[in-house]
Design an enzyme around this catalytic site. Structure first.
Site, mmCIF file in Angstrom:
data_model
loop_
_atom_site.group_PDB
_atom_site.id
_atom_site.type_symbol
_atom_site.label_atom_id
_atom_site.label_comp_id
_atom_site.label_asym_id
_atom_site.label_seq_id
_atom_site.Cartn_x
_atom_site.Cartn_y
_atom_site.Cartn_z
ATOM 1 N N GLY A 282 0.825 -1.211 0.000
ATOM 2 C CA GLY A 282 0.000 0.000 0.000
ATOM 3 C C GLY A 282 0.850 1.248 0.000
ATOM 4 O O GLY A 282 2.082 1.189 0.032
ATOM 5 N N GLY B 275 2.651 3.446 1.537
ATOM 6 C CA GLY B 275 3.255 3.572 2.863
ATOM 7 C C GLY B 275 3.839 4.949 3.111
ATOM 8 O O GLY B 275 4.148 5.300 4.251
ATOM 9 N N GLY C 48 7.573 6.355 6.575
ATOM 10 C CA GLY C 48 6.715 7.235 5.780
ATOM 11 C C GLY C 48 7.473 8.359 5.103
ATOM 12 O O GLY C 48 6.869 9.252 4.502
ATOM 13 N N ARG D 177 4.167 13.975 -7.314
ATOM 14 C CA ARG D 177 4.106 13.273 -8.589
ATOM 15 C C ARG D 177 2.739 13.500 -9.231
ATOM 16 O O ARG D 177 1.746 13.685 -8.538
ATOM 17 C CB ARG D 177 4.318 11.775 -8.381
ATOM 18 C CG ARG D 177 5.457 11.437 -7.447
ATOM 19 C CD ARG D 177 5.806 9.978 -7.476
ATOM 20 N NE ARG D 177 4.885 9.114 -6.757
ATOM 21 C CZ ARG D 177 5.158 7.840 -6.475
ATOM 22 N NH1 ARG D 177 6.289 7.292 -6.884
ATOM 23 N NH2 ARG D 177 4.297 7.085 -5.808
ATOM 24 N N ARG E 79 -1.866 0.302 -9.824
ATOM 25 C CA ARG E 79 -0.784 -0.667 -10.050
ATOM 26 C C ARG E 79 -1.374 -2.058 -10.263
ATOM 27 O O ARG E 79 -2.497 -2.323 -9.822
ATOM 28 C CB ARG E 79 0.124 -0.699 -8.808
ATOM 29 C CG ARG E 79 0.755 0.631 -8.509
ATOM 30 C CD ARG E 79 0.832 0.896 -6.998
ATOM 31 N NE ARG E 79 1.169 2.304 -6.764
ATOM 32 C CZ ARG E 79 2.403 2.778 -6.756
ATOM 33 N NH1 ARG E 79 3.408 1.947 -6.886
ATOM 34 N NH2 ARG E 79 2.647 4.064 -6.605
ATOM 35 N N ASP F 176 3.901 -4.328 -7.573
ATOM 36 C CA ASP F 176 3.336 -3.120 -6.967
ATOM 37 C C ASP F 176 3.958 -1.852 -7.555
ATOM 38 O O ASP F 176 3.490 -0.749 -7.288
ATOM 39 C CB ASP F 176 3.504 -3.129 -5.439
ATOM 40 C CG ASP F 176 4.929 -3.402 -5.013
ATOM 41 O OD1 ASP F 176 5.435 -4.496 -5.300
ATOM 42 O OD2 ASP F 176 5.543 -2.516 -4.402
ATOM 43 N N ASN F 177 4.994 -2.018 -8.363
ATOM 44 C CA ASN F 177 5.596 -0.854 -9.027
ATOM 45 C C ASN F 177 5.270 -0.833 -10.516
ATOM 46 O O ASN F 177 5.868 -0.075 -11.270
ATOM 47 C CB ASN F 177 7.114 -0.860 -8.835
ATOM 48 C CG ASN F 177 7.501 -0.589 -7.385
ATOM 49 O OD1 ASN F 177 6.733 0.019 -6.643
ATOM 50 N ND2 ASN F 177 8.678 -1.033 -6.985
HETATM 51 P P1 AMP Z 1 9.059 0.546 -3.078
HETATM 52 O O1 AMP Z 1 9.908 -0.651 -3.301
HETATM 53 O O2 AMP Z 1 9.811 1.805 -2.751
HETATM 54 O O3 AMP Z 1 8.111 0.766 -4.203
HETATM 55 O O4 AMP Z 1 8.199 0.257 -1.769
HETATM 56 C C1 AMP Z 1 7.524 -0.947 -1.510
HETATM 57 C C2 AMP Z 1 6.495 -0.722 -0.419
HETATM 58 O O5 AMP Z 1 7.103 -0.228 0.761
HETATM 59 C C3 AMP Z 1 5.409 0.282 -0.762
HETATM 60 O O6 AMP Z 1 4.231 -0.152 -0.179
HETATM 61 C C4 AMP Z 1 5.915 1.550 -0.118
HETATM 62 O O7 AMP Z 1 4.879 2.441 0.190
HETATM 63 C C5 AMP Z 1 6.568 1.028 1.130
HETATM 64 N N1 AMP Z 1 7.651 1.887 1.609
HETATM 65 C C6 AMP Z 1 8.885 2.063 1.062
HETATM 66 N N2 AMP Z 1 9.605 2.916 1.792
HETATM 67 C C7 AMP Z 1 8.835 3.311 2.832
HETATM 68 C C8 AMP Z 1 9.018 4.180 3.937
HETATM 69 N N3 AMP Z 1 10.148 4.845 4.128
HETATM 70 N N4 AMP Z 1 7.993 4.329 4.807
HETATM 71 C C9 AMP Z 1 6.843 3.657 4.639
HETATM 72 N N5 AMP Z 1 6.603 2.817 3.616
HETATM 73 C C10 AMP Z 1 7.589 2.646 2.720
HETATM 74 MG MG MG Z 2 6.589 1.213 -4.894
#
Ligand code: AMP
Ligand code: MG
Length: 505
Positions: A103, A105, A138, A188, A195, A264-265
């Site tokens: 989700g 995050g 976050g 953005r 996704r 998810d990306n």
């Molecule tokens: P990402 O690989 O950066 O696309 O992140 C994968 C998942 O981790 C997504 O659900 C992001 O929202 C969450 N996420 C990544 N970094 C953080 C962070 N610093 N704080 C909270 N959620 C994060």
């Molecule tokens: Mg992501």
């Protein structure tokens, strides 16, 4: 971590030119998201803004100065009247393994702006924790936010579908990664941040009513042409497959490595999203791994189309309950496979067309595939820089080979291929000046190499944001001969080899 965010300030009046902040995703209901405000950035400041992205929204170039409250809004400290921010829930496969619920995050959807190209969603990244943050804080650090902001705009100007970067705000709030860094928020912009993982989420929870609702939302708002099909969901799968295939062709042709191709990306709209440890090839190396955390090279450059294909299967699996009677009968599975089957031909044709354009070939000849493959093999064997070799090839003529020969360690290794290329150009009566001009529009002079971003990051960490804005201007005209300095378009310096980018951002 010292994360004492200021209390949410009261709602500010809307900017004069801004719309009502519609939010069609919010209308899906609370199963799909959590409405909430950002924790915000303490004492924020501007780092950069994109005039071009503002123009997309119909905003004046000086919107960020004109609306004094904008700084608070785009650092998550306040909202304009009508904004109902939310964090959405999705799941996904990460590095080939089911990861369960993820989700937004650290992302918050603020709402939409109506534009001539349709509604555009504005999303903050890094404005604080959400119910989907899991162990995360976050936050996004300035380093990764500069990279995402610049690359979003760079990809757009390269003609590659992508989320856009409207602006970047920063703060002295410390954020702990491998070292302590400072927090930033990047805004953005995209028609949708849906996704593959949004669909996987409801499929894997067995919540097929919500899954159907999501598919109907996507079709109604983002794929209206699919409504006419006998089975709109199959048409959706086909269109997502084709868009993803074309996107992969563009990534491969420009030498872009995403780095974290988790489901998810993967954008439903076929956009490049979620820039993390991305990179552009320096030397042409098909095995190149841009993400330091990707030890096995699952997402290496050459594997990207295969990964996209795998991810499309994960997406297709999630749609099974919506096809036919939802039981996954052999006929329904065959129909799903038929939509996925578009990937290979669409990818192949799109890549071939891109590479022909990069080589300045107007016609399609039987031997073109070999000519392209042998060119790439030559670059690989000679460890030649991809962007520079392609750009220098723009100056090639059968009479005067030009400086492209100098990018090869063994210059004579180029000659047999050059003779074939010259013969191929002659076969279509190619006119040097016209071909060279066309090639300069297909082969960028400047791409966002790690060392360029790194220089801007180091200065920004000292409080000087001018290099971010300068690079943004350079990357906005990547095909122009006079864009940027010779160093911007030159070989990476030796120190660039020490740079590593990882998932931690
Ligand atoms: P990402 O690989 O950066 O696309 O992140 C994968 C998942 O981790 C997504 O659900 C992001 O929202 C969450 N996420 C990544 N970094 C953080 C962070 N610093 N704080 C909270 N959620 C994060
Ligand atoms: Mg992501």
């Amino acid at each position: 971590m010292n994360d004492r965010s200021p209390p949410l300030s009261s709602r500010l009046p809307p900017p004069p030119e801004a719309a009502r902040w519609p939010n069609r995703f919010a209308a899906l209901g609370p199963t799909f998201h959590t409405q909430m405000h950002g924790a915000g950035l303490p004492d924020p400041h501007w780092v950069a803004t994109s005039e071009d992205c503002a123009a997309l929204l119909g905003w004046p170039a000086d919107w960020w100065q004109r609306w004094p409250e904008a700084l608070q809004v785009f650092s998550g400290n306040a909202t304009w009247a009508g904004m109902a921010p939310l964090a959405s829930v999705y799941s996904g496969h990460q590095f080939g393994v089911w990861a369960g619920q993820l989700g937004d995050g650290r992302a918050l959807l603020l709402g939409e702006v109506e534009t001539p190209q349709g509604p555009m969603e504005l999303q903050l990244k890094g404005a604080g924790r959400t119910p989907y943050s899991r162990m995360g804080d976050g936050r996004a650090v300035l380093r990764s936010s500069i990279r995402e902001f610049l690359c979003s705009e760079a990809m757009h100007h390269l003609g590659i579908p992508t989320s856009r970067g409207l602006c970047l705000t920063g703060s002295t709030l410390p954020v702990r990664r491998e070292r302590v860094e400072s927090a930033a928020v990047v805004t953005r912009v995209a028609p949708s941040f849906l996704r593959f993982g949004h669909f996987e989420h409801f499929y894997h929870q067995g919540r097929y009513d919500e899954l159907r609702q999501l598919a109907e939302h996507a079709i109604e708002h983002h794929f209206p042409a699919c409504r006419e099909a006998a089975q709109p969901v199959l048409a959706l799968l086909g269109e997502v497959t084709r868009r993803t295939a074309r996107l992969m062709a563009q990534w491969q042709a420009v030498g872009f490595c995403h780095g974290v191709m988790n489901t998810d990306n993967m954008s439903l709209l076929g956009l490049t999203i979620d820039y993390g440890p991305f990179g552009f090839l320096d030397a042409f190396d098909p095995q190149h791994i841009c993400n330091h955390s990707d030890e096995g090279g699952l997402y290496a450059y050459a594997r990207q189309p295969k990964v996209a294909w795998w991810n499309l299967h994960a997406f297709a699996q999630a749609l099974v309950p919506l096809v036919g009677d939802g039981q996954g009968t052999p006929e329904d599975v065959a129909a799903i496979r038929a939509e996925l089957a578009a990937f290979e031909p669409v990818f192949g044709e799109a890549l071939a067309a891109q590479m022909r354009a990069k080589l300045g070939l107007r016609e399609t000849h039987a031997e073109d595939q070999d000519l392209v493959n042998d060119w790439l093999r030559l670059l690989e064997a000679q460890k030649a820089d991809y962007t520079i070799a392609m750009r220098r090839l723009c100056e090639f003529s059968p009479q005067a080979v030009g400086s492209v020969r100098d990018v090869f360690l063994d210059r004579s290794a180029f000659d047999p291929w050059a003779a074939r290329y010259a013969a191929r150009l002659a076969a279509e009566h190619s006119v040097d000046s016209a071909r060279q001009a066309a090639m300069r529009r297909a082969n960028p002079r400047v791409v966002l190499r790690n060392h360029l971003a790194e220089t801007a990051i180091q200065r920004a960490e000292q409080g000087d944001f001018s290099e971010v804005q300068r690079l943004l201007a350079v990357l906005s005209r990547p095909f122009d001969d006079d864009s940027g300095t010779a160093a911007d378009a030159g070989f990476p310096p030796d120190w660039a080899q020490q740079l590593s980018v990882s998932c931690s951002s």
